[in-house]
Design an enzyme around this catalytic site. Structure first.
Site, PDB file in Angstrom:
ATOM      1  N   SER A 190       0.833  -1.198   0.000  1.00 56.83           N
ATOM      2  CA  SER A 190       0.000   0.000   0.000  1.00 56.83           C
ATOM      3  C   SER A 190       0.871   1.252   0.000  1.00 56.83           C
ATOM      4  O   SER A 190       2.054   1.213   0.286  1.00 56.83           O
ATOM      5  CB  SER A 190      -0.896  -0.006   1.234  1.00 56.83           C
ATOM      6  OG  SER A 190      -0.099  -0.128   2.376  1.00 56.83           O
ATOM      7  N   ARG A 191       0.218   2.364  -0.318  1.00 56.17           N
ATOM      8  CA  ARG A 191       0.851   3.657  -0.075  1.00 56.17           C
ATOM      9  C   ARG A 191       0.487   4.056   1.346  1.00 56.17           C
ATOM     10  O   ARG A 191      -0.393   3.463   1.975  1.00 56.17           O
ATOM     11  CB  ARG A 191       0.287   4.696  -1.036  1.00 56.17           C
ATOM     12  CG  ARG A 191       0.686   4.483  -2.479  1.00 56.17           C
ATOM     13  CD  ARG A 191       0.235   5.694  -3.292  1.00 56.17           C
ATOM     14  NE  ARG A 191       0.350   5.450  -4.707  1.00 56.17           N
ATOM     15  CZ  ARG A 191       1.496   5.530  -5.390  1.00 56.17           C
ATOM     16  NH1 ARG A 191       2.621   5.834  -4.753  1.00 56.17           N
ATOM     17  NH2 ARG A 191       1.529   5.311  -6.692  1.00 56.17           N
ATOM     18  N   ALA A 192       1.173   5.079   1.859  1.00 51.12           N
ATOM     19  CA  ALA A 192       0.884   5.555   3.213  1.00 51.12           C
ATOM     20  C   ALA A 192      -0.552   6.052   3.312  1.00 51.12           C
ATOM     21  O   ALA A 192      -1.032   6.734   2.420  1.00 51.12           O
ATOM     22  CB  ALA A 192       1.830   6.697   3.563  1.00 51.12           C
ATOM     23  N   VAL A 193      -1.247   5.689   4.399  1.00 53.95           N
ATOM     24  CA  VAL A 193      -2.548   6.298   4.685  1.00 53.95           C
ATOM     25  C   VAL A 193      -2.349   7.326   5.805  1.00 53.95           C
ATOM     26  O   VAL A 193      -2.569   8.506   5.632  1.00 53.95           O
ATOM     27  CB  VAL A 193      -3.595   5.243   5.094  1.00 53.95           C
ATOM     28  CG1 VAL A 193      -4.922   5.921   5.420  1.00 53.95           C
ATOM     29  CG2 VAL A 193      -3.779   4.223   3.991  1.00 53.95           C
ATOM     30  N   SER A 195       0.701   7.021   7.710  1.00 55.28           N
ATOM     31  CA  SER A 195       2.130   6.965   8.032  1.00 55.28           C
ATOM     32  C   SER A 195       2.920   7.835   7.059  1.00 55.28           C
ATOM     33  O   SER A 195       2.361   8.336   6.090  1.00 55.28           O
ATOM     34  CB  SER A 195       2.607   5.514   7.951  1.00 55.28           C
ATOM     35  OG  SER A 195       2.745   5.135   6.594  1.00 55.28           O
ATOM     36  N   THR A 199       5.283   0.945   1.753  1.00 55.63           N
ATOM     37  CA  THR A 199       6.305   0.281   0.937  1.00 55.63           C
ATOM     38  C   THR A 199       6.223   0.759  -0.513  1.00 55.63           C
ATOM     39  O   THR A 199       7.254   0.953  -1.172  1.00 55.63           O
ATOM     40  CB  THR A 199       6.141  -1.249   1.020  1.00 55.63           C
ATOM     41  OG1 THR A 199       6.279  -1.638   2.384  1.00 55.63           O
ATOM     42  CG2 THR A 199       7.192  -1.963   0.191  1.00 55.63           C
ATOM     43  N   ASP A 252      -9.335  -0.389  15.130  1.00 56.76           N
ATOM     44  CA  ASP A 252      -8.858  -1.400  14.196  1.00 56.76           C
ATOM     45  C   ASP A 252      -9.136  -2.752  14.847  1.00 56.76           C
ATOM     46  O   ASP A 252      -8.227  -3.437  15.296  1.00 56.76           O
ATOM     47  CB  ASP A 252      -7.349  -1.204  13.942  1.00 56.76           C
ATOM     48  CG  ASP A 252      -6.869  -1.947  12.707  1.00 56.76           C
ATOM     49  OD1 ASP A 252      -7.681  -2.648  12.087  1.00 56.76           O
ATOM     50  OD2 ASP A 252      -5.669  -1.853  12.387  1.00 56.76           O
ATOM     51  N   SER A 260      -9.348  -8.253   6.763  1.00 53.48           N
ATOM     52  CA  SER A 260      -8.806  -7.336   5.760  1.00 53.48           C
ATOM     53  C   SER A 260      -7.494  -7.871   5.188  1.00 53.48           C
ATOM     54  O   SER A 260      -7.292  -7.904   3.975  1.00 53.48           O
ATOM     55  CB  SER A 260      -8.577  -5.951   6.363  1.00 53.48           C
ATOM     56  OG  SER A 260      -9.812  -5.341   6.660  1.00 53.48           O
ATOM     57  N   LYS A 284      -0.119  -1.068  17.831  1.00 52.83           N
ATOM     58  CA  LYS A 284      -1.518  -1.454  17.686  1.00 52.83           C
ATOM     59  C   LYS A 284      -1.896  -2.512  18.704  1.00 52.83           C
ATOM     60  O   LYS A 284      -3.011  -2.526  19.213  1.00 52.83           O
ATOM     61  CB  LYS A 284      -1.778  -2.000  16.281  1.00 52.83           C
ATOM     62  CG  LYS A 284      -2.023  -0.903  15.281  1.00 52.83           C
ATOM     63  CD  LYS A 284      -2.598  -1.465  14.002  1.00 52.83           C
ATOM     64  CE  LYS A 284      -2.654  -0.364  12.955  1.00 52.83           C
ATOM     65  NZ  LYS A 284      -2.970  -0.880  11.621  1.00 52.83           N
TER      66      LYS A 284
END
Lengths: 492, 492
Positions: A190-193, A195, A199, A252, A260, A284
């Site tokens: 994924s791209r940063a949400v 953070s 990666t 979460d 997920s 988390k």
């Protein structure tokens, strides 16, 4: 009621319809009610918003998912989708059946739930939890929508970190080692949400990351692996919608997390997966006991889906590596592959790669693959296959030229290097969008420091962003130094 | 980031800001994030939406609550409001403190919560419940915002029904009796939200209902009472926002219900209140035990607020009166005041008025006041004071001319007269907006009927609405007739 459809863009991906207050009253439609829209090509459902200005009486404004609705349409009141009943059932703490979870997932996928309803789903799952059975059904349902990848090799390796650790860019190093050992590891990231760098953001410093499925297949055929952005291939897309409601609440829930992650892995065609579960204060998962429970549930749901899951419980209280931000993390990755690199990143990558190799039944030493240069060579092939320069070296990567270093004000021991504060700071400096923005951490936890020793350096691409980050740094204390002799921190 | 403010109306009363996708990315602002907007006259906070079209890069679109924001403004990322932490705490099932509930109420009042956050609050309260202490604090907090009425008499009578019963228009009759007995009863009522007629809708058939506080005071000075719309005086306005999130989920948690009702009563300056709690299948409260618990909690919270509460547990499975819809209910009300009227409406009004008189320490017979015509005379004075025609009689009120009567298809006993289905049907026929639309019920529950006997009549103002209601009537069975001999309902 006959209305004239007009397109509007009000910053949403949901199927909303804007009705003039007069028409809404006439129709008896309240905000968040649904209306059925019969048009030339079929019937659609939209969620009502009322407006006095944006849409005139006699017209109906439709948002993007309804943009194919044109001309004169017939609008009538419609009931809520079936899944709202099941959300309510979960709020009542009644276990949901497989088909009920499937309906919820389908309605989320097709954007049929309003924010109020989606949030009620997330709240119900958070507060009442999901049973193991529910988690299994949810995972299956989630992997049932969106695309699906298939691979020819019987073993397909994969990894996932549940996140929360700054600078934790072990994935490129693991892919390099594992593919060099002959395994297939087509990694989507994924791209940063929230953070400073996902990666995919880190890899984008070195090469392209957005590819079609056919392109990914050809990269994997050539190199055994890839390091691409998952958003381009629509794996278990319902996840993104759920995250949109989880983020504002900072929740979460474990069952949802498992569903997920594993639905994405299953859709990606992965057969053997290592899950990295960092735990500790500020992570988390806060306790070792909770980390173990989560690990066991991951494995049980994996069994159900015939995905072989193995979990690594790791330290989650402080950052991994030296750099935080796309370019700075890419530099750390290359540093590890080329020579030594930051020890924490090197060791964690080696241990996780080792676990994954063993998990896949491959007898190879990750240390040997790394130290012999095979991993670097393989990584360069992947970078080249993804359209990057294979000759790039760690020293070629320059962080943002605007920088400030924060120094220790007293002598003592670094008692805390705070992931969340470092992330906030790196983002304020511009990461991930300004790829060369971020932080370099000079001290890890429990080190002795003297007054004036550098603690961390902020890098930004522009003076404005640097100033903003400096202002935030004055409020925070991401690297805390404490002397045993100091009962008093300061007097003012 | 410097942006140019422009006003947009996208059908919302929340403070939203629309950012062009380019600016949002630059700012690092995700949907539902907040931004701080510094403008010439101060600082405001808005919730982010992203758009590609509606707002150009360099601009920021602001919705109604932010319409005073103009010109060039400075936009920065802001954190969520404090109450989001407390919502999260309630999701974790931790009891909230008085000041935390106050913060939530204030943030809801000032529209600071997104739909996702507001729904999480409602979901948390529904699923984890509110303790008695929390309910007390919440009630105080809710009555602390909005307007407040004060009266000169030491005793101010009031009533409230928790709702769900069709045709239940006892309020005008009660006000007539109670004020005729010399008590002050300044009644504020709501319009229909999901029902075919609120008390304000019914009264509006006979006179005006929208008044300023000064006007209400003068009406009450003249007649001891009033029957006005509460929306005009902004009593405990947070309630409306919470209802907006409760409706789509069909939840109405007891603690929140108590706080909503009693905060409004307290703000209205009421000292003695009778709460009508209809219970039974299909009602908001399904069992007698639950009704008793709710009644006890109402009284306890009332004690805390120094509002004297008394509860009437009533039958909630089937309608009260004959008519459903504004005009038809107004006709029933006048019928009871003028002569006999429907027995169920007459008896319920008398019993509740009796309770309220006794509760206020007044020794008077409600039956005598009604039968002697004093109640009718008083009601006419109130209608006149509110600008209506005091000479109006039940027979002057004509329902919509378009009508259909539904007849019994078989002989048997009426086993169910379904409130919810009747409400849906009356709304489909046009109520409450078409004030003469609605239903007349010809049979109450447990009556013997023969084939062809009229069960109910649908009235509408237009043929289209009548056709729509007829279509719905074919799907529903609001009055169910069952013969003991019939094991089989039908073969097809």
């Amino acid at each position: 009621m006959q209305l004239e459809a007009t397109r509007v863009d009000i910053g949403t991906s949901r199927p909303l319809v804007l009705l003039n207050t007069v028409d809404a009253a006439e129709l008896g439609a309240h905000p968040l009610d649904r209306v059925r829209i019969e048009h030339d090509d079929g019937t659609m459902t939209g969620i009502v918003k009322r407006t006095d200005e944006l849409v005139a009486a006699g017209s109906i404004g439709v948002t993007e998912p309804l943009h194919h609705v044109r001309g004169t349409v017939d609008v009538t009141l419609a009931g809520p989708p079936r899944s709202v009943r099941y959300v309510r059932k979960k709020l009542d703490d009644i276990e949901l059946e497989a088909d009920e979870l499937e309906t919820i997932v389908r309605d989320i996928h097709e954007n049929r739930l309003s924010d109020v309803e989606l949030s009620a789903y997330v709240s119900a799952v958070y507060t009442n939890g999901l049973s193991l059975e529910e988690t299994k059904h949810l995972t299956e349902a989630m992997s049932g929508v969106g695309q699906r990848l298939t691979w020819e090799t019987p073993v397909v390796a994969d990894k996932h970190s549940i996140g929360g650790v700054a600078g934790n860019c072990v994935t490129p190093i693991m892919v390099a080692i594992v593919t060099a050992a002959g395994l297939t590891m087509p990694k989507t990231s994924s791209r940063a949400v929230t953070s400073p760098a996902g990666t995919a953001d880190v890899m984008e410093v070195l090469c392209d990351v957005e590819f079609t499925i056919a392109e990914i297949e050809s990269i994997v055929a050539e190199t055994n692996g890839c390091l691409v952005w998952g958003g381009g291939v629509d794996l278990s897309p319902v996840d993104d919608e759920i995250i949109r409601a989880e983020n504002p609440l900072s929740v979460d829930p474990p069952g949802q997390l498992i569903a997920s992650v594993l639905s994405k892995k299953r859709s990606a065609g992965s057969t053997h997966v290592v899950i990295d579960i960092p735990y500790g204060e500020g992570a988390k998962v806060e306790s070792l006991v909770a980390a173990r429970e989560l690990a066991d549930d991951f494995k049980r749901v994996g069994d159900h889906l015939a995905v072989d899951v193995s979990c690594a419980i790791t330290h989650g209280t402080d950052p991994i590596g030296r750099g935080i931000g796309p370019t700075l993390e890419a530099r750390d990755v290359l540093d590890v592959l080329e020579s030594e690199g930051p020890e924490s990143l090197r060791l964690k990558s080696l241990r996780l790669a080792e676990m994954l190799l063993e998990h896949c039944g491959v007898d190879a030493s990750s240390t040997e693959i790394l130290e012999s240069g095979q991993a670097l060579e393989r990584f360069r092939r992947i970078v080249a296959a993804q359209g990057g320069d294979p000759e790039i070296e760690a020293t070629d990567l320059e962080p943002g030229a605007e920088s400030t270093t924060v120094h220790a004000a007293r002598s003592g021991i670094t008692t805390r290097v705070d992931n969340r504060q470092l992330c906030d700071l790196a983002r304020r400096a511009g990461a991930p969008l300004d790829s060369r923005a971020g932080l370099v951490i000079h001290r890890t936890v429990t080190e002795q420091v003297e007054p004036g020793d550098p603690l961390y350096t902020i890098h930004a691409e522009t003076p404005t962003k640097l100033a903003e980050a400096e202002r935030l740094a004055d409020e925070l204390e991401p690297v805390r130094v404490r002397s045993k002799a100091d009962a008093l921190v300061e007097r003012r």
